[in-house]
Design an enzyme around this catalytic site. Structure first.
Site, PDB file in Angstrom:
ATOM      1  CG  HIS A  88       0.082   1.412  -4.459  1.00 36.41           C
ATOM      2  ND1 HIS A  88       0.344   0.098  -5.169  1.00 36.41           N
ATOM      3  CD2 HIS A  88      -0.971   0.967  -2.791  1.00 36.41           C
ATOM      4  CE1 HIS A  88       0.075  -0.489  -4.672  1.00 36.41           C
ATOM      5  NE2 HIS A  88      -0.163  -0.236  -2.809  1.00 36.41           N
ATOM      6  CD  GLU A 157       0.520   0.343   0.839  1.00 41.98           C
ATOM      7  OE1 GLU A 157      -0.430  -0.657   1.265  1.00 41.98           O
ATOM      8  OE2 GLU A 157       0.601   0.596  -0.129  1.00 41.98           O
TER       9      GLU A 157
HETATM   10  C1  PEP Z   1      -1.685  -2.448  -1.256  1.00 45.51           C
HETATM   11  O1  PEP Z   1      -1.116  -2.868  -2.580  1.00 45.51           O
HETATM   12  O2  PEP Z   1      -1.639  -1.624  -0.607  1.00 45.51           O
HETATM   13  C2  PEP Z   1      -1.933  -3.805  -0.042  1.00 45.51           C
HETATM   14  C3  PEP Z   1      -1.409  -3.451   0.869  1.00 45.51           C
HETATM   15  O3  PEP Z   1      -1.884  -5.259  -0.836  1.00 45.51           O
HETATM   16  P1  PEP Z   1      -2.049  -6.358  -0.058  1.00 45.51           P
HETATM   17  O4  PEP Z   1      -3.280  -6.277   1.207  1.00 45.51           O
HETATM   18  O5  PEP Z   1      -2.436  -7.434  -0.999  1.00 45.51           O
HETATM   19  O6  PEP Z   1      -0.355  -6.558   0.608  1.00 45.51           O
END
Ligand code: PEP
Length: 233
Positions: A88, A157
């Site tokens: 992450h 992400e």
């Molecule tokens: C995350 O940190 O995995 C994430 C997707 O956060 P958010 O949905 O708040 O953007």
């Protein structure tokens, strides 16, 4: 294929509020739902729910030992937890986990046959340089990662979309997921400001196999709205 819906609570919720959340959500779920909850470490509980799966946001690649503040495999085994988030961006950037350490963790938990949600994603500065740079950057995040591992799930992400309220566009999501799918056969989730309003169109994108949700998962009803959207797909 059933879409995967995962909630990352990060450092939110207490043990008590997590328990209440999980108990009531589990009652609403259907056998066909594929839902994961990653609670904060102190709220980790036995993974014995009827429908949802409990995973750990992090763990140290060791059975047990002298690693102050860390969770080891022995503790996870006792809770029957078999899913872990690795890579992450908050762990890479704030907690300074290197690619080498992500790979070490990956290899350790792979040997233990954990399901691994492996996160990749570029910064805004890389994104602004163009897609060729995004591809190169993501490629480096797969260094020493055994991409053929059958229990691998990738989460794309983009760092600039996490917690910013600004999701990546459908075109960016689709293009980047296509690239990741050209590297490995794993399901690819999207994460970054997914909420009950945009979940439907994101989940409708062909290359999206599910979503990883942070902020919008903290309220159970709002997370359940996303789960309902996934059922329509
Ligand atoms: C995350 O940190 O995995 C994430 C997707 O956060 P958010 O949905 O708040 O953007």
């Amino acid at each position: 294929m059933t879409k995967i819906i995962a909630a990352n609570f990060k450092t939110n919720h207490t043990r008590k509020s997590t328990e209440e959340y999980i108990q009531s959500l589990d009652k609403k779920l259907l056998p066909s739902d594929k839902v994961y909850i990653f609670p904060t470490p102190i709220a980790l509980c036995e993974n014995n729910f009827k429908h949802l799966n409990i995973g750990t946001q992090n763990a140290y690649p060791i059975f047990n030992g002298a690693f102050t503040g860390e969770i080891g495999l022995q503790a996870l085994k006792e809770l029957n937890i078999k899913t872990i988030l690795i890579g992450h961006s908050e762990r890479r950037n704030i907690l300074k986990e290197s690619q080498e350490f992500c790979a070490e963790k990956f290899n350790f938990f792979m040997k233990e046959e954990f399901e691994i949600i492996y996160c990749v994603g570029e910064s805004l500065c890389v994104r602004e340089k163009g897609f060729e740079d995004v591809k190169k950057f993501i490629q480096t995040q797969f260094e020493n990662i055994p991409i053929k591992y059958p229990k691998l799930i990738v989460a794309y992400e983009p760092i600039w979309a996490i917690g910013s309220g600004m999701s990546a566009s459908l075109e960016q999501i689709s293009q980047t997921h296509c690239f990741i799918k050209s590297i490995c056969d794993a399901p690819v989730l999207y994460g970054g400001s997914v909420n009950a309003k945009n979940a439907s169109e994101i989940l409708n994108t062909k290359e999206v196999d599910g979503v990883l949700v942070g902020s919008a998962s903290l309220d159970m009803e709002s997370f359940y709205e996303i789960i309902k959207k996934a059922r329509e797909k």
